[in-house]
Design an enzyme around this catalytic site. Sequence first.
Site, PDB file in Angstrom:
ATOM      1  N   ASP A 149       0.816  -1.214   0.000  1.00 28.15           N
ATOM      2  CA  ASP A 149       0.000   0.000   0.000  1.00 28.15           C
ATOM      3  C   ASP A 149       0.848   1.262   0.000  1.00 28.15           C
ATOM      4  O   ASP A 149       2.050   1.224   0.254  1.00 28.15           O
ATOM      5  CB  ASP A 149      -0.866   0.021   1.266  1.00 28.15           C
TER       6      ASP A 149
ATOM      7  N   MET B 270      -6.418   9.644   9.580  1.00 26.47           N
ATOM      8  CA  MET B 270      -6.989  10.181   8.324  1.00 26.47           C
ATOM      9  C   MET B 270      -7.887  11.388   8.580  1.00 26.47           C
ATOM     10  O   MET B 270      -8.961  11.497   7.985  1.00 26.47           O
ATOM     11  CB  MET B 270      -7.817   9.084   7.616  1.00 26.47           C
TER      12      MET B 270
ATOM     13  N   LYS C  18      -2.746   4.531  -4.336  1.00 26.81           N
ATOM     14  CA  LYS C  18      -3.016   5.637  -5.241  1.00 26.81           C
ATOM     15  C   LYS C  18      -1.688   6.124  -5.823  1.00 26.81           C
ATOM     16  O   LYS C  18      -0.696   6.194  -5.119  1.00 26.81           O
ATOM     17  CB  LYS C  18      -3.633   6.767  -4.424  1.00 26.81           C
TER      18      LYS C  18
HETATM   19  N1  SAH Z   1      -3.354   0.531   9.296  1.00 29.05           N
HETATM   20  C1  SAH Z   1      -2.714   1.799   9.572  1.00 29.05           C
HETATM   21  C2  SAH Z   1      -3.670   2.952   9.397  1.00 29.05           C
HETATM   22  C3  SAH Z   1      -4.144   3.134   7.966  1.00 29.05           C
HETATM   23  S1  SAH Z   1      -5.167   4.524   7.787  1.00 29.05           S
HETATM   24  C4  SAH Z   1      -2.130   1.762  10.991  1.00 29.05           C
HETATM   25  O1  SAH Z   1      -2.422   0.840  11.749  1.00 29.05           O
HETATM   26  O2  SAH Z   1      -1.366   2.659  11.330  1.00 29.05           O
HETATM   27  C5  SAH Z   1      -4.017   5.744   7.234  1.00 29.05           C
HETATM   28  C6  SAH Z   1      -3.765   6.772   8.312  1.00 29.05           C
HETATM   29  O3  SAH Z   1      -2.900   6.237   9.293  1.00 29.05           O
HETATM   30  C7  SAH Z   1      -3.091   8.033   7.835  1.00 29.05           C
HETATM   31  O4  SAH Z   1      -4.002   8.936   7.257  1.00 29.05           O
HETATM   32  C8  SAH Z   1      -2.533   8.557   9.128  1.00 29.05           C
HETATM   33  O5  SAH Z   1      -3.553   9.137   9.911  1.00 29.05           O
HETATM   34  C9  SAH Z   1      -2.113   7.271   9.821  1.00 29.05           C
HETATM   35  N2  SAH Z   1      -0.702   6.928   9.597  1.00 29.05           N
HETATM   36  C10 SAH Z   1      -0.219   5.749   9.149  1.00 29.05           C
HETATM   37  N3  SAH Z   1       1.132   5.766   9.123  1.00 29.05           N
HETATM   38  C11 SAH Z   1       1.505   6.986   9.554  1.00 29.05           C
HETATM   39  C12 SAH Z   1       2.771   7.622   9.778  1.00 29.05           C
HETATM   40  N4  SAH Z   1       3.931   7.010   9.547  1.00 29.05           N
HETATM   41  N5  SAH Z   1       2.768   8.892  10.245  1.00 29.05           N
HETATM   42  C13 SAH Z   1       1.624   9.533  10.524  1.00 29.05           C
HETATM   43  N6  SAH Z   1       0.400   8.993  10.332  1.00 29.05           N
HETATM   44  C14 SAH Z   1       0.342   7.734   9.869  1.00 29.05           C
END
Ligand code: SAH
Length: 285
Positions: free
Chosen positions: A52, A189, A74
């Site tokens: 992803d 998000m 994307k």
């Molecule tokens: N499965 C992921 C979340 C996916 S949704 C998890 O468990 O972390 C995507 C959102 O996750 C982004 O919009 C942001 O809010 C957050 N996110 C994921 N990785 C990030 C990172 N390295 N830094 C900041 N926000 C992050």
Amino acid sequence: MPPVAGAAASRLALPTFEPGWVWLVGAGPGDPGLLTLHALHALAQADIVVYDALVDETVLTFANPRARLEYAGKRGGKPSPRQRDISAKLVELAGQGLRVLRLKGGDPFVFGRGGEEALALVDAGIPFRIIPGVTAGIGGLGYAGIPVTHRDVNHAVTFVTGHMAGGAVPENLDWPSIAKGSPVIVLYMALSHLGAITDILMANGRDPNEPMALVRNASLKDQQVLETTLARAVADVAAADFKAPAIIVIGDVVRLRASLDWLGALEGRILQSDPLGNRAVKDAG
Ligand code: SAH
């Protein structure tokens, strides 16, 4: 030599990735050091890695050099592949007898649609394994020196998505109850709906001066942290030109960062010893 080599792999009894299986794997927030041993072992064995947008490139360098790397996010403004198409692809690849590693940012079961993909595998009779990862809302905040729980501050935390599939603010959430009942709120998000979310929280009784932090690219070399308040957040985000992906936390745990910003300390920040002012309260009592 695979990253988790012979002796270590057998002592840990790490599982063998059988052909025709799909492993749904969490890659953590970015720093490859936050991959689990299971994830590393999976990368070394996979025939194909379907990854992803939020998976950092460095993580992919741990894949078996013979593995095919396929992007499923994307790109260049084009719409992302539909979830149904991704699930169908996983089924198809596994049907070809490949070891299919589905790699997702953070944890696959936290706002990552891992459940949906796993359900499609169940329907198709494809065997699968889930390898959890460090989620941004816990580990990402840890890299900013913010604990999601702290005994003197909160006994509960709520993880919220700021985005629905259609892109709107989630209206089916009980915002008044979240505002009243959750001392710490972690938002995934949520950057594009920040104003609507901070407004609804303040309208439901949250203090406009309540501390808030946004962490961009958490755990990566270009991690940025913006500390603000509910009332100031929108203006501060605009002034700093702060962009996604960001993990957001609202609540008094943010004050602990003055003491626990361990990355800042590595760069010379002097950490405070009493960020919550507990000593004064205790001394007075
Ligand atoms: N499965 C992921 C979340 C996916 S949704 C998890 O468990 O972390 C995507 C959102 O996750 C982004 O919009 C942001 O809010 C957050 N996110 C994921 N990785 C990030 C990172 N390295 N830094 C900041 N926000 C992050």
